[in-house]
Design a protein around this motif. Structure first.
Motif, PDB file in Angstrom:
ATOM      1  N   ASP A   4       6.071  69.159   7.828  1.00  0.00           N
ATOM      2  CA  ASP A   4       6.980  69.315   6.679  1.00  0.00           C
ATOM      3  C   ASP A   4       8.375  68.825   7.065  1.00  0.00           C
ATOM      4  OD1 ASP A   4       8.506  70.079   4.522  1.00  0.00           O
ATOM      5  OD2 ASP A   4       7.655  72.095   4.376  1.00  0.00           O
ATOM      6  N   VAL A  10      19.153  69.185  10.517  1.00  0.00           N
ATOM      7  CA  VAL A  10      17.821  69.535  11.015  1.00  0.00           C
ATOM      8  C   VAL A  10      17.857  69.771  12.521  1.00  0.00           C
ATOM      9  CG1 VAL A  10      15.463  68.663  11.337  1.00  0.00           C
ATOM     10  CG2 VAL A  10      16.629  68.349   9.143  1.00  0.00           C
ATOM     11  N   LEU A  55      21.880  64.613   7.382  1.00  0.00           N
ATOM     12  CA  LEU A  55      20.676  65.441   7.307  1.00  0.00           C
ATOM     13  C   LEU A  55      20.044  65.588   8.691  1.00  0.00           C
ATOM     14  CD1 LEU A  55      18.508  66.972   5.730  1.00  0.00           C
ATOM     15  CD2 LEU A  55      17.389  64.769   5.281  1.00  0.00           C
ATOM     16  N   ASP A  88      17.052  68.657  -0.317  1.00  0.00           N
ATOM     17  CA  ASP A  88      15.873  69.483  -0.030  1.00  0.00           C
ATOM     18  C   ASP A  88      16.074  70.344   1.209  1.00  0.00           C
ATOM     19  OD1 ASP A  88      13.149  70.325  -0.398  1.00  0.00           O
ATOM     20  OD2 ASP A  88      12.529  68.935   1.185  1.00  0.00           O
ATOM     21  N   PHE A  89      17.220  70.219   1.892  1.00  0.00           N
ATOM     22  CA  PHE A  89      17.398  70.911   3.171  1.00  0.00           C
ATOM     23  C   PHE A  89      17.315  72.424   3.023  1.00  0.00           C
ATOM     24  CE2 PHE A  89      20.190  73.010   6.287  1.00  0.00           C
ATOM     25  CZ  PHE A  89      19.507  72.686   7.444  1.00  0.00           C
ATOM     26  N   PRO A 145      12.272  67.555   5.461  1.00  0.00           N
ATOM     27  CA  PRO A 145      13.086  67.551   4.245  1.00  0.00           C
ATOM     28  C   PRO A 145      13.027  66.193   3.542  1.00  0.00           C
ATOM     29  CG  PRO A 145      14.310  68.498   6.083  1.00  0.00           C
ATOM     30  CD  PRO A 145      13.060  67.930   6.649  1.00  0.00           C
ATOM     31  N   TRP A 191      13.855  73.493   2.460  1.00  0.00           N
ATOM     32  CA  TRP A 191      13.071  73.272   3.689  1.00  0.00           C
ATOM     33  C   TRP A 191      13.283  74.413   4.676  1.00  0.00           C
ATOM     34  CZ3 TRP A 191      14.924  72.414   8.723  1.00  0.00           C
ATOM     35  CH2 TRP A 191      13.960  72.028   9.664  1.00  0.00           C
ATOM     36  N   SER A 233      18.771  65.255   1.630  1.00  0.00           N
ATOM     37  CA  SER A 233      19.789  66.285   1.842  1.00  0.00           C
ATOM     38  C   SER A 233      19.678  67.401   0.802  1.00  0.00           C
ATOM     39  CB  SER A 233      21.185  65.656   1.806  1.00  0.00           C
ATOM     40  OG  SER A 233      21.398  64.982   0.563  1.00  0.00           O
TER      41      SER A 233
END
Length: 482
Positions: free
Chosen positions: A214, A196, A192, A221-222, A216, A225, A219
Motif C-alpha cells: 500500500d 513517508v 510526499l 492520500d497521505f 500513498p 494512508w 500527497s
C-alpha cells in the motif's frame, strides 16, 4: 550477477560475492549485521544460491536441536551423511571443514545470536578452528555469521572478543537512503517522499510484507494512508515499533527505554533534557543510553561547535513516530479510532517528527554533495554562542572542510532547515551573525555559504537575492542531486 528480484544493494552484493569467491587459501570469516527487516537473509540466501553455498537459518533452540538442524542442512548441501551425530560445535565445525572440498564455498550461519546464546563457547570454537592448526584451515570455507541483534553482533569483533582481528568482511546492511527509499516506494513527489520516510524510513520489509504494498496515491492520500496502515491495529506495522525494542536482548525492563525514546522524540535530545523528561539523574541514564546506542536505535551526534557536547537522535523513524504519535494515544488507536487520533496528532507529527527528520535529511544531503565547492569532511549541527545579544544561535546544518595542519578549520556552509516555514531575510541574518561569531572564534569563514533548506519555500526578497554564498535548497534539489 545479482538477481533482478533484489532492489538496489549493488555494493553489498558485490562485497558478499567477492568474499564468497575469494581465491585466498584457507578459511575466511565474515560478519554481516543490521537491524531487522533490512533484507539481510533475503540477500544472503540469494548469494548462496548464486554461488552454490550453504545457508543455515538458526532458530531459538537448544544446542542439541540446533546441531541436528545444522547436520540436516549440511547433508542437503553436500549429500554426504555425517558419520555420527554432532556432540557439540567442535564436531560440527570439523565435519563442515572436511566435507566442503577445496573450492571456495560460502557457509552462512544466519541468526547467529540464537546459536551463541545456546552455545556461548561457539565464537571461541570458530576462532580456534579458523586459526593456525584448526580444522577449517584445511578447507576454503567462507564462513559468514549474520544477525540482527546489533549489540551481540557488534561485540563479536570488539575489544577482547575471541573473533577480534579474524574477520575478512564486516558488512552492515543499513536501511535504504532517502533517495533509494523513494525509488523503492515508487514515489516521485519529493515532499510526499519525505513524509513517508519520516514514518517508515528506508526499511524495505515495511512496504511489501507489513502493509502489502500500500503506497500513498499522492500527497492528498497521505493522511488516509497513515490511518489505514501504521495506525491500523490489523496491520503488522501497528505493533512493529514495540517489537523492535522487545527483540533487543540487552533491553530488560522496557519502561525506562521507552521513556528515554519518548524524551528524544519530544525534542529533549541532550543528556540533561532526557534526565528532566524522565525524572532520572543523568548518571542513571548512562546504561539505557548506551544500550540503545549499541542496539543501533539511537545515535549520539556531537555538537560541531561546542566540542564535548552532544545530542541524541532516534535512527529508526518508525520508533520516533511511535513514541511521539502512537504511544500517547495507544488505547484510542487499539479501539480502531485511527482517523480521529491522527487528526488530533497531525500538528505534533509535523513539529516533532517531520521537522527534526527533515533537518536530518538535509544533513545527509549535505554530506554527499559538492555544491559547497568541495566534498565535505564533516556535517552536523551545533550551537553558536552570541554573548553580545545574550543569545544562542542553533545551526541545523554545519558543513566543515577537512582539517589542515596549522590552519583554521574551514566552514563550507551554515544552514537553516525548516519543513513548514517560509525562510526569509531574518533566517539568513541569523546565519550571517553565526558566521561572523565563528570567525571571531578562529574559524575560517571567508567562503562560507549560507544555505536555506525549506519545503515551504522562500520569501521573494531572498529568492531575488544575487549575493554570493547564498544557497536556496528545496526537497526537489535534495532528491535530484547526489
Amino acid at each position: 550477477m545479482k538477481p533482478a528480484r533484489i532492489f538496489d544493494r549493488d555494493r553489498e552484493w558485490e562485497g558478499l560475492v567477492s568474499f564468497a569467491t575469494a581465491p585466498d587459501p584457507g578459511a575466511l570469516l565474515g560478519v554481516v549485521s543490521g537491524r531487522r527487516r533490512q533484507g539481510k537473509s533475503f540477500l544472503l540466501q540469494a548469494m548462496t544460491e548464486a554461488v552454490g553455498g550453504l545457508y543455515f537459518a538458526a532458530t531459538e533452540a537448544t544446542e542439541a536441536e540446533s546441531l541436528r538442524l545444522f547436520a540436516d542442512a549440511l547433508l542437503r548441501h553436500t549429500r554426504e551423511p555425517v558419520d555420527a551425530p554432532f556432540r557439540d560445535w567442535n564436531d560440527a565445525i570439523a565435519c563442515l571443514s572436511g566435507q566442503l572440498g577445496k573450492a571456495p564455498v560460502p557457509v552462512v550461519l544466519d541468526e547467529f545470536p540464537f546459536l551463541s546464546k545456546a552455545s556461548p563457547a561457539l565464537p571461541s570454537i570458530i576462532q580456534r578452528e579458523l586459526g593456525p592448526g584448526g580444522s577449517a584451515q584445511g578447507s576454503r570455507a567462507r564462513l559468514l555469521l549474520c544477525g540482527s541483534a546489533m549489540s551481540v553482533m557488534g561485540g563479536l569483533l570488539a575489544g577482547r572478543a575471541p573473533l577480534r582481528g579474524r574477520a575478512g568482511l564486516e558488512l552492515v546492511i543499513r536501511p535504504f537512503g532517502y533517495r533509494d527509499a523513494a525509488r523503492f516506494w515508487d514515489i516521485t513527489d519529493p515532499s510526499l517522499a519525505i513524509l513517508v520516510h519520516a514514518v517508515v524510513g528506508g526499511t524495505p520489509a515495511y512496504r511489501r510484507e507489513f502493509i502489502r504494498g500500500d503506497v500513498p496515491a499522492g500527497s492528498g492520500d497521505f493522511d488516509a494512508w497513515v490511518a489505514r496502515t501504521v495506525l491500523n491495529p490489523q496491520m503488522p506495522l501497528f505493533r512493529e515499533a514495540r517489537y523492535l525494542l522487545a527483540e533487543e536482548p540487552d533491553i530488560r525492563g522496557p519502561a525506562i527505554y521507552h521513556s528515554v525514546l519518548a524524551a528524544i522524540a519530544s525534542g529533549n535530545r541532550t543528556n540533561g533534557g532526557i534526565a528532566g523528561y524522565t525524572g532520572r539523574r543523568s548518571d542513571e541514564l548512562s546504561h539505557p543510553l548506551n544500550v540503545l546506542e549499541d542496539s543501533g536505535l539511537i545515535v549520539r551526534e556531537p555538537d560541531l561547535i561546542r566540542r564535548g557536547r552532544a545530542s541524541y537522535r532516534i535512527t529508526e523513524p518508525l520508533i520516533g513516530f511511535y513514541e511521539a504519535i502512537m504511544r500517547p494515544r495507544w488505547p484510542e488507536l487499539e479501539l480502531g479510532r485511527a482517523e480521529a487520533a491522527w487528526q488530533a496528532s497531525r500538528p505534533a507529527f509535523l513539529s516533532r517528527v517531520v521537522g527534526p527528520h527533515f533537518e536530518a535529511l538535509c544533513r545527509q544531503f549535505a554530506i554527499g554533495t559538492d555544491i559547497f565547492g568541495e566534498l565535505p569532511a564533516e556535517v552536523g549541527a551545533g550551537v553558536v554562542n552570541d554573548p553580545g545579544n545574550r543569545d544562542q544561535i542553533e545551526v541545523d546544518v554545519i558543513v566543515l572542510a577537512a582539517p589542515e595542519p596549522g590552519q583554521p578549520r574551514r566552514v563550507l556552509s551554515l544552514g537553516e532547515a525548516k519543513w513548514g516555514t517560509v525562510l526569509g531575510p531574518r533566517h539568513l541574518g541569523r546565519l550571517a551573525r553565526a558566521r561572523d561569531l565563528l570567525a571571531v572564534r578562529g574559524f575560517d569563514t571567508r567562503h562560507t555559504a549560507l544555505a536555506a533548506y525549506s519545503a515551504a519555500g522562500f520569501a521573494n526578497d531572498v529568492r531575488q537575492a544575487t549575493r554570493e554564498h547564498i544557497l536556496l535548497i528545496t526537497p526537489q534539489q535534495m532528491y535530484e542531486q547526489g
